[in-house]
Structure formats: structure tokens, C-alpha cells
Design a protein around this motif. Sequence first.
Motif, mmCIF file in Angstrom:
data_model
loop_
_atom_site.group_PDB
_atom_site.id
_atom_site.type_symbol
_atom_site.label_atom_id
_atom_site.label_comp_id
_atom_site.label_asym_id
_atom_site.label_seq_id
_atom_site.Cartn_x
_atom_site.Cartn_y
_atom_site.Cartn_z
ATOM 1 N N UNK A 196 -8.055 1.612 -3.343
ATOM 2 C CA UNK A 196 -9.378 1.405 -2.760
ATOM 3 C C UNK A 196 -10.029 2.654 -2.194
ATOM 4 N N UNK A 197 -9.307 3.778 -2.186
ATOM 5 C CA UNK A 197 -9.905 5.021 -1.721
ATOM 6 C C UNK A 197 -9.780 5.262 -0.231
ATOM 7 N N UNK A 198 -8.907 4.501 0.454
ATOM 8 C CA UNK A 198 -8.696 4.746 1.882
ATOM 9 C C UNK A 198 -7.546 5.723 2.132
ATOM 10 N N UNK A 199 -6.760 5.992 1.107
ATOM 11 C CA UNK A 199 -5.670 6.972 1.195
ATOM 12 C C UNK A 199 -5.638 7.740 -0.123
ATOM 13 N N UNK A 200 -5.019 8.920 -0.078
ATOM 14 C CA UNK A 200 -5.064 9.784 -1.258
ATOM 15 C C UNK A 200 -3.944 9.506 -2.263
ATOM 16 N N UNK A 201 -2.720 9.346 -1.783
ATOM 17 C CA UNK A 201 -1.572 9.293 -2.675
ATOM 18 C C UNK A 201 -0.483 8.412 -2.090
ATOM 19 N N UNK A 202 0.492 8.081 -2.919
ATOM 20 C CA UNK A 202 1.661 7.377 -2.399
ATOM 21 C C UNK A 202 2.813 7.486 -3.386
ATOM 22 N N UNK A 203 4.005 7.240 -2.863
ATOM 23 C CA UNK A 203 5.222 7.127 -3.648
ATOM 24 C C UNK A 203 5.624 5.665 -3.643
ATOM 25 N N UNK A 204 5.913 5.128 -4.813
ATOM 26 C CA UNK A 204 6.268 3.713 -4.896
ATOM 27 C C UNK A 204 7.271 3.513 -6.016
ATOM 28 N N UNK A 205 8.034 2.423 -5.927
ATOM 29 C CA UNK A 205 8.892 2.070 -7.048
ATOM 30 C C UNK A 205 8.003 1.661 -8.213
#
Length: 321
Positions: A192-201
Motif C-alpha cells: 500500500x505504500x506505507x513502508x518501503x521494503x520487507x523480508x518475508x517467507x
Amino acid sequence: MFARLIYALVASILVLLPGAALTQAYPTKPIRLIVPFAPGGTNDILGRMVATHLSQTLGQNMIVDNRPGFQGIIGTNLAANSAPDGYTLVVISAAYTMNPVTLKVPYDTSSALVFVAKMGASYLILSVGPLLPVKSVDELVAEAGRRPGEIVIASSGGFMHFASALFQSVTKRKYNIVLYKGGFPAMMDVIGGQAHAHLAVSVPAIPHLRAGRLKGLAVGTPKRADLLPEIPTFEEAGVKGFDAANWYAVAAPAGTPRPIVTKLHNEIARFFNSPEMQKKMADLGAVIDIKNADEMRKIIPAEIAKWTRVATEAGMPRDVN
């Protein structure tokens, strides 16, 4: 305490019996498999697969007992304090080596359990959303260098917090790691554009990667993942030292007779090395990595040391209460 001493004495006597005789007799009653997390997660899914297989091959019911709470510590402690007779097992994940770094655990991580078998590990995907339209890890790292502390990595906490902190450490950049109450809301904020990046399974991320809502930059597998062949590994992307797989293992209380541990290990290894399980693990976004008790005994202290360093560098708070 007295009961555990009695069980330990009995276990030591059993060890003196011929291994073949002890192994042949076991099991003579149902086995409990504690899953220290809620139903539905990878720990639970793998635990239930193992339980079904062992029930069929050992000829005794295997009862899955979900005991979630406190990052898996409650269920793990229950297993650690159970009789070491082979009739209580527990599914353990990488959280076992992370919890003592930031939390006060009621057992000795180095000696509370004997590891029956490491089964495998889930790989991670680093992805970005529309707020940061970069095309590679290099571009992400460069952007973080220009804007130290501004690039938001959405994290579900626990293992993902440690993994995000490790990424920060190996790339030598400062990110803003924001903790969420779960992986789904973290991912939705990236989309949604509230955070830039993430690590996920991989499994929950794959539909969004294929739909173009997320851009995958790297995967944490030794070689490119069959489900995502277009995304480079962290090694290929130039990120050295990012070893953050969420591994899964079956363990038993310390003192469980070695012939029983060996018998269970051989059954679990045979199960996971079957073509059927290889496909199921790939569908779960996981890789098979079988290790025995002796191998895990060496891995556990190394893992704790690594995550202690990562937590210290990241300034992760320690809850000693």
C-alpha cells in the motif's frame, strides 16, 4: 525435580540395554508432539506431516499438541521439562536460538533438548513496494546510503526482526525497522505504500510478486528458487553473509535414550528425502536440510552467537523480566 531424576535414572539404565532391543520395543504407547506455536503456521504444518508419517510407520498414535505463547517459549519449556523417554517431542524453529538473546527463557538453550532431526528451512524474499521503485539490492542499498534511517523495513517481529537486523548489518546501512503484529499487515503496508521494503517467507509473498504488487530483489536460497527463478539469490545480488533461514527441527527432552533418537531421526530423514516431501517442501517455499543430533549440537551455539551479535549491533532491547 525428583520425578525428572527418576526418569533420568531409568533412561540411563535403558541406554545400557542393547540398542536393537530398546529400539525394537519403542514405541509402546502414543507419542505427544508439542508445537509451540498456533495452528496454521509452517511449524504446525510440518509437525502434522511428521505426526501422520510416524503414526503410520511406528504403529502408535502421534498426538499434536499446540501450545502457543511467548515466542514459542511456553511450549518449548513444557517439552524440556517432560520425561526423557521418547514419548514427548517438540517442533523447534530458529526462534529457539533467538529467544535467549532478547528474552529471559526458563531453560538452558544449550542443554535442555536433544535434537532428533533438522527437517529443513523456509527461505526469505526481500521485496519492495511502490514507495521505493528500485530494481535491485544495489539500488536499495544505495538509496539507504543517501537516506540513512529513512528506508522503512516492515517486520513482523521475532525471526523477521532478527533477519531485518542482519540485513542492516551485512549491508552496513541504517534502516528504520518497524515492527508489526504479523506478517500480513507488514506486507500490506509495503504493497500500500506505507513502508518501503520487507523480508518475508516465500509462500504468502509469491501471489503479490507474480501480480506485480511487489518487486522481488533477492531470495535466501543457496541457488535460485524453482518457484521464483527470475529473482537472484542474496549471494548473486552481492549481499555476502546473509544467512537467515527459518529452520525447523524435531527435538526431545535432554536425556532421551540415543537409540530412540536415532530411530526417530532415521524415520524423519527417510520421510523428508522422499520425492513426495521434496515437492511439498518446495510448494511451502522451503528446502530440505536433514541434520542429526551431533550436527545440531554444533549449530545451536553458533546460531546463538550470531544472533547475539546482530541484536547488539541493531540495539534490540533485551527483556530480562
